[in-house]
Design an enzyme around this catalytic site. Structure first.
Site, mmCIF file in Angstrom:
data_model
loop_
_atom_site.group_PDB
_atom_site.id
_atom_site.type_symbol
_atom_site.label_atom_id
_atom_site.label_comp_id
_atom_site.label_asym_id
_atom_site.label_seq_id
_atom_site.Cartn_x
_atom_site.Cartn_y
_atom_site.Cartn_z
ATOM 1 N N GLU A 169 0.862 -1.283 -0.017
ATOM 2 C CA GLU A 169 0.001 -0.062 0.080
ATOM 3 C C GLU A 169 0.977 1.386 0.162
ATOM 4 O OE1 GLU A 169 -2.212 -1.168 3.633
ATOM 5 O OE2 GLU A 169 -3.910 -1.295 2.417
ATOM 6 N N CYS A 201 -10.892 0.814 6.998
ATOM 7 C CA CYS A 201 -10.266 1.926 7.326
ATOM 8 C C CYS A 201 -11.040 3.151 6.343
ATOM 9 C CB CYS A 201 -8.866 1.950 7.051
ATOM 10 S SG CYS A 201 -8.195 1.433 5.623
HETATM 11 O O1 FUB Z 1 -3.147 -0.251 8.941
HETATM 12 C C1 FUB Z 1 -4.250 0.529 9.054
HETATM 13 C C2 FUB Z 1 -5.085 0.968 7.979
HETATM 14 O O2 FUB Z 1 -5.158 -0.200 7.085
HETATM 15 C C3 FUB Z 1 -4.035 1.675 7.019
HETATM 16 O O3 FUB Z 1 -4.043 3.060 7.233
HETATM 17 C C4 FUB Z 1 -4.595 1.212 5.745
HETATM 18 O O4 FUB Z 1 -3.665 1.563 4.736
HETATM 19 C C5 FUB Z 1 -4.959 -0.087 5.820
HETATM 20 O O5 FUB Z 1 -3.672 -0.803 5.699
HETATM 21 ZN ZN ZN Z 2 -8.181 3.088 4.078
#
Ligand code: FUB
Ligand code: ZN
Length: 685
Positions: free
Chosen positions: A351, A438
């Site tokens: 990510e 999230c």
């Molecule tokens: O790790 C918490 C949240 O979940 C992150 O900010 C997002 O990228 C997702 O991985």
């Molecule tokens: Zn998110």
């Protein structure tokens, strides 16, 4: 330290209940300071604190205007916000319940038998939702929603242990893992707490209720500060997923307690007693001095949230090494790392940010949370400096890479926001729920807080950053009452009429944002033309303003064709189209029968039939301006053709004219699942 780690479940439930009772006490009963009183002796006016409370931040050039001071009326954002509060926020609460997020809390006080559900960061889903409600209630009371949230907050604080620790994942058998180095790295304990603080503060600023805020302070004061930090007698912390830093600084602003600011500084500095492999400091974007960074890298949301915390820290301390680093990272962002939609984080793998200019379209990650982080960071940079270039990024991200994240009906969400899409791969781009959820409540808190992003005040006047039908009812920094009314069809039309009415005739500067994308902007004050409007700057209108004054703005909204830096290989030979703040895309479903989206090109030859024809379609996708363009389709479809063949210069004879229809990118994937692309090949000569 964490005594709860070795408690039996029975003992634990008993003490948790007594903690719940403590949670209902006003803040002074627990902490020795009267509710709402700041450490410097002044009284907090919780209702009038904005998205950020920077009124006392020595290095903030601008102050935030409280969310309640701006009413967004009917129009582009009005519609989005109605859906957010009437549909998204309530439906998300049901989904949080249905997916066990509340059971995670209730189980710990014996009110549910359901097993723990969701990843380590599941508590943050509830906190982000609470923050969304907090912002929504700042715009006006909604008794049912408030009652529901009060109940949820009570259920949350009920599980707080006497030590202050509060987390539903590291309990029972897992309690012994709390704050272990690897848990600090991956376990999101600090991330959850950071979101808890943000949720608590937004809710406090809406209602004055400190229940959740008190719990945050108990966690920090009781559990973290006595045990963790820089001293030799304390254990080191690695924040793991930056978020806590900005939470702590907002807690400092809310309470005036400097220990929270210092603690945030500690997180931003990193603690070299913790030794992880080098890649950890890249991916997690924390653990080494923030000021040693020169490049945006690693996990995009982490990087954006770290930049938010660092900018907050700069606004409180004036430490110029922070500002220097922030400027370096911002240049990196806008010169080689940001999508045209304001999205960031190119790679699905991790990510993460990619290399410079690595901005693929179909595989773009562009997580909604990362675009939101980008907006939040730029809001802080704007607040620190008053420079319009940050407002340009906010607008780009907000209208495009963030707005795309929520379906038009407010019930489906994008996690990824690619700039090209082929559904034949089986990818469902909009979904009601993700186990890592999230993005949905993050989008909800962003739209709920939007009124707080329209204006700022400064020592010499007021700034307008965003345009939409709205009323500001606030005051200048000298206390003079001020009403500003915007009437507009923005972003569909470039005209904005702004009524400026101070309570008494007053000399001040009205800083009007001239968007970076605009050209030929015309500005009038009470009908008289004013010169000096420059794209990408604020136009300073300094005069004695009096009730009934009117500023007229007209931004040229002609569609603009953009090309990317040649180093962005995925965009080479392609263009994107932007009209006003909106980036456009092509969806297969809008194109004439027999036209294959991936076999079309825009025809921008000098003698081509026409550039772009604008058409307002009130009945399409909630009402949008579509762009019609006579482009070209290859006579021979590419699919099934040779993978490689001898090069031959393109000739017009190979194409047939086809009328293409473009829609705003944010509205894509709201009908059938269909091919989409933002960057389209172009015929130039
Ligand atoms: O790790 C918490 C949240 O979940 C992150 O900010 C997002 O990228 C997702 O991985
Ligand atoms: Zn998110």
């Amino acid at each position: 330290m964490a005594k709860g780690a070795s408690w039996s479940r029975r003992e634990f439930v008993g003490t948790a209940i007594s903690t719940a009772a403590a949670g209902a006490l006003p803040i002074h009963s627990l902490l020795g300071a009267p509710t709402g009183a700041l450490a410097d002796g002044s009284t907090a006016n919780w209702k009038d604190e904005g998205v950020l409370f920077v009124d006392k931040s020595p290095y903030a050039k601008l102050r935030n205007v409280p969310v309640h001071a701006v009413t967004i009326t009917e129009g582009f954002w009005g519609a989005r916000r109605e859906i957010n509060v009437n549909s998204s926020i309530p439906s998300m609460e049901k989904l949080l319940e249905a997916n066990g997020r509340m059971d995670n809390f209730l189980r710990l006080v014996g009110k549910s038998d359901a097993p723990q559900k969701g990843p380590v960061y599941s508590d943050s889903d509830v906190y982000k939702w609470t923050e969304a409600v907090g912002f929504a209630l700042q715009s006006g009371d909604r008794p049912e929603l408030r009652a529901l949230t009060e109940k949820i907050i009570k259920e949350v604080v009920a599980v707080q242990e006497p030590s202050g620790y509060l987390n539903t994942y590291y309990v029972g058998d897992k309690a012994k893992m709390r704050m272990e180095p690897d848990v600090q790295r991956w376990g999101h304990e600090m991330y959850n707490l950071g979101h808890m603080m943000q949720g608590a503060i937004a809710y406090y600023r809406a209602t004055g209720d400190t229940t959740l805020l008190d719990a945050c302070r108990r966690f920090v004061d009781g559990y973290l500060l006595p045990n963790f930090g820089p001293g030799a007698d304390k254990k080191p912390i690695f924040s793991g997923h930056p978020e806590m830093e900005m939470g702590l600084i907002e807690l400092y602003r809310t309470t005036g307690e400097k220990k929270y600011l210092d603690f945030a500084g500690y997180f931003l500095q990193g603690d070299d007693r913790i030794k992880f492999p080098k890649r950890a400091y890249v991916y997690h974007f924390c653990g080494i001095p923030f000021t040693s960074r020169t490049h945006l890298e690693g996990h995009a949301v982490r990087a954006m949230y770290a930049c938010c915390g660092a900018t907050d820290y700069y606004m409180e301390t004036g430490d110029t090494t922070y500002l220097k680093t922030l400027n370096t990272l911002w240049e990196d962002l806008v010169t080689s790392q940001m999508y045209v939609t304001g999205g960031v984080g190119a790679r699905s793998d991790g990510e993460a940010f990619g290399d410079s200019y690595e901005l693929p379209n179909f595989t773009a990650y562009g997580e909604s949370c990362a675009a939101i982080g980008n907006m939040m960071w730029n809001w802080r940079m704007l607040t620190a400096t008053g420079e319009a270039k940050y407002a340009d990024v906010i607008e780009r991200a907000l209208y495009n890479g963030i707005n795309s994240g929520m379906s038009l009906d407010g019930t489906l969400y994008c996690y990824r926001n690619p700039l090209g899409f082929d559904p034949s791969g089986g990818d469902h781009i909009r979904n009601p729920w993700y186990d890592t959820t999230c993005c949905p409540p993050n989008l909800e808190r962003t739209f709920a807080s939007l009124p707080g992003y329209f204006y700022s005040t400064s020592k010499d006047g007021v700034y307008v950053h965003l345009y939409d039908n709205s009323v500001l009812d606030w005051h200048l920094e000298d206390g003079t009452g001020l009403k500003i009314t915007q009437k507009t069809k923005y972003p569909w039309d470039g005209g904005v009429e702004i009524g400026v009415s101070p309570a008494k005739a007053t000399d001040f500067t009205f800083y009007v944002r001239i968007p970076g994308w605009s050209n030929g902007t015309q500005v009038t004050v009470n009908g008289k033309a004013v010169s000096g409007a420059t794209a990408g700057q604020y136009l300073a209108l300094t005069r004695k303003w009096a009730a009934g004054d009117v500023v007229g703005l007209r931004f040229g909204m002609a569609p603009q064709v953009l090309e990317a830096n040649r180093r962005v290989v995925d965009d080479f030979g392609r263009v994107a189209v932007q009209r006003g703040p909106l980036v456009y895309c092509l969806e297969q479903v809008d194109q004439p029968a027999g036209t294959v989206l991936f076999d079309v090109a825009l025809d921008l030859r000098p003698n081509a039939p026409g550039k772009f024809h604008e058409e307002m379609k009130s009945d399409l996708l909630g009402g949008i301006v579509v762009l019609k363009h006579v482009g070209a389709a290859y006579e021979k479809p590419s699919e099934g053709g040779a993978l490689y063949k001898p090069y031959a210069a393109a000739s017009a004879a190979q194409d047939r004219a086809v009328e293409l229809t473009m829609i705003p990118y944010y509205a894509w994937a709201n009908r059938a699942s269909t091919q989409m692309q933002v960057w389209t090949p172009v015929i130039r000569a």
